[in-house]
Design a protein around this motif. Sequence first.
Motif, PDB file in Angstrom:
ATOM      1  N   ALA A 173       0.805  -1.225   0.000  1.00 32.05           N
ATOM      2  CA  ALA A 173       0.000   0.000   0.000  1.00 32.05           C
ATOM      3  C   ALA A 173       0.836   1.271   0.000  1.00 32.05           C
ATOM      4  O   ALA A 173       0.309   2.353  -0.278  1.00 32.05           O
ATOM      5  CB  ALA A 173      -0.921   0.018   1.221  1.00 32.05           C
ATOM      6  N   TRP A 174       2.137   1.173   0.281  1.00 33.54           N
ATOM      7  CA  TRP A 174       2.909   2.396   0.481  1.00 33.54           C
ATOM      8  C   TRP A 174       2.922   3.343  -0.714  1.00 33.54           C
ATOM      9  O   TRP A 174       2.947   4.580  -0.506  1.00 33.54           O
ATOM     10  CB  TRP A 174       4.340   2.070   0.947  1.00 33.54           C
ATOM     11  CG  TRP A 174       5.219   1.377  -0.055  1.00 33.54           C
ATOM     12  CD1 TRP A 174       5.483   0.058  -0.137  1.00 33.54           C
ATOM     13  CD2 TRP A 174       5.962   1.996  -1.112  1.00 33.54           C
ATOM     14  NE1 TRP A 174       6.338  -0.217  -1.175  1.00 33.54           N
ATOM     15  CE2 TRP A 174       6.651   0.956  -1.787  1.00 33.54           C
ATOM     16  CE3 TRP A 174       6.120   3.301  -1.551  1.00 33.54           C
ATOM     17  CZ2 TRP A 174       7.476   1.208  -2.885  1.00 33.54           C
ATOM     18  CZ3 TRP A 174       6.941   3.560  -2.659  1.00 33.54           C
ATOM     19  CH2 TRP A 174       7.607   2.506  -3.305  1.00 33.54           C
ATOM     20  N   PRO A 175       2.878   2.882  -1.996  1.00 37.72           N
ATOM     21  CA  PRO A 175       2.835   3.868  -3.090  1.00 37.72           C
ATOM     22  C   PRO A 175       1.587   4.744  -3.028  1.00 37.72           C
ATOM     23  O   PRO A 175       1.639   5.947  -3.326  1.00 37.72           O
ATOM     24  CB  PRO A 175       2.850   2.997  -4.346  1.00 37.72           C
ATOM     25  CG  PRO A 175       3.512   1.725  -3.923  1.00 37.72           C
ATOM     26  CD  PRO A 175       3.018   1.508  -2.526  1.00 37.72           C
ATOM     27  N   ASP A 176       0.463   4.152  -2.647  1.00 39.26           N
ATOM     28  CA  ASP A 176      -0.783   4.908  -2.510  1.00 39.26           C
ATOM     29  C   ASP A 176      -0.655   5.963  -1.412  1.00 39.26           C
ATOM     30  O   ASP A 176      -1.083   7.117  -1.587  1.00 39.26           O
ATOM     31  CB  ASP A 176      -1.917   3.935  -2.182  1.00 39.26           C
ATOM     32  CG  ASP A 176      -3.264   4.624  -2.007  1.00 39.26           C
ATOM     33  OD1 ASP A 176      -3.784   5.153  -3.009  1.00 39.26           O
ATOM     34  OD2 ASP A 176      -3.789   4.619  -0.883  1.00 39.26           O
ATOM     35  N   LEU A 177      -0.057   5.606  -0.309  1.00 44.09           N
ATOM     36  CA  LEU A 177       0.092   6.523   0.819  1.00 44.09           C
ATOM     37  C   LEU A 177       1.103   7.619   0.507  1.00 44.09           C
ATOM     38  O   LEU A 177       0.915   8.778   0.905  1.00 44.09           O
ATOM     39  CB  LEU A 177       0.508   5.748   2.068  1.00 44.09           C
ATOM     40  CG  LEU A 177      -0.472   4.652   2.507  1.00 44.09           C
ATOM     41  CD1 LEU A 177       0.087   3.881   3.694  1.00 44.09           C
ATOM     42  CD2 LEU A 177      -1.827   5.250   2.847  1.00 44.09           C
ATOM     43  N   VAL A 178       2.167   7.271  -0.207  1.00 43.40           N
ATOM     44  CA  VAL A 178       3.164   8.280  -0.597  1.00 43.40           C
ATOM     45  C   VAL A 178       2.537   9.314  -1.524  1.00 43.40           C
ATOM     46  O   VAL A 178       2.750  10.527  -1.381  1.00 43.40           O
ATOM     47  CB  VAL A 178       4.383   7.612  -1.271  1.00 43.40           C
ATOM     48  CG1 VAL A 178       5.267   8.661  -1.939  1.00 43.40           C
ATOM     49  CG2 VAL A 178       5.189   6.822  -0.239  1.00 43.40           C
ATOM     50  N   VAL A 179       1.740   8.851  -2.485  1.00 41.63           N
ATOM     51  CA  VAL A 179       1.090   9.772  -3.417  1.00 41.63           C
ATOM     52  C   VAL A 179       0.111  10.681  -2.684  1.00 41.63           C
ATOM     53  O   VAL A 179       0.019  11.881  -2.980  1.00 41.63           O
ATOM     54  CB  VAL A 179       0.376   8.996  -4.546  1.00 41.63           C
ATOM     55  CG1 VAL A 179      -0.621   9.880  -5.280  1.00 41.63           C
ATOM     56  CG2 VAL A 179       1.412   8.463  -5.525  1.00 41.63           C
ATOM     57  N   ALA A 180      -0.618  10.136  -1.729  1.00 39.26           N
ATOM     58  CA  ALA A 180      -1.525  10.973  -0.939  1.00 39.26           C
ATOM     59  C   ALA A 180      -0.743  12.074  -0.231  1.00 39.26           C
ATOM     60  O   ALA A 180      -1.197  13.224  -0.152  1.00 39.26           O
ATOM     61  CB  ALA A 180      -2.278  10.118   0.080  1.00 39.26           C
ATOM     62  N   SER A 181       0.439  11.749   0.254  1.00 39.20           N
ATOM     63  CA  SER A 181       1.288  12.747   0.915  1.00 39.20           C
ATOM     64  C   SER A 181       1.767  13.805  -0.076  1.00 39.20           C
ATOM     65  O   SER A 181       1.828  15.002   0.252  1.00 39.20           O
ATOM     66  CB  SER A 181       2.496  12.066   1.570  1.00 39.20           C
ATOM     67  OG  SER A 181       2.089  11.123   2.533  1.00 39.20           O
TER      68      SER A 181
END
Length: 205
Positions: A173-181
């Motif tokens: 999931a980390w790419p999704d969370l990085v993009v949200a940031s």
Amino acid sequence: MGNTCCGPDEAGASTNDPTWRRILWIALGLNAIMFGVEIVAGIAADSRALQADALDFLGDAANYAISLGVAGMALVWRARAALVKAATMLAFGLWVLGSAIWGFFVGASPDPGTMGAIGSLALAVNLAVAAILFRYRSGDANMRSVWICSRNDAIGNIAVLAAAIGVFGTGRAWPDLVVASIMAGLAVWGSAEVSKQARGELRST
């Protein structure tokens, strides 16, 4: 400030232009529709990037409504409206950042297929809106804030597509969370740009 700053008469004529108002109504409608599409898809796909982009669509629709409300008014009122929009952009950015941080702690399982499909649709809509607003990118703070919102949206959509590829490739999931940031950072940056120009316009009146 932005590239150029129109004087009160020039900016007032532009913002009261029927073409400008018609473009804003189109942008408002498209953003409202995409908010509904993306918030449902974002929740179903457990994608914080999509949910953040959906809230951005909602915020933009509200911003376009504010711009329509102050079109043709004195520069001081348009600058004040731009400050309100800058504050909403900042609030959105901080909320998205908090949501992303929360996701890192509690975990998430975003669906890359839904992210890619909805992200592509959102990108097409935002590119269309940015294209019709392009000629107004160097107007007063109120006009510039509309352009900045659309520009940031298109950049954010490209980032959502990159996140979908990252989630698919890594299974995490980390790419999704990085993009949200990243989207949060864009909102904060855009808020600072609009606020700086609006304050300058208020000082000049």
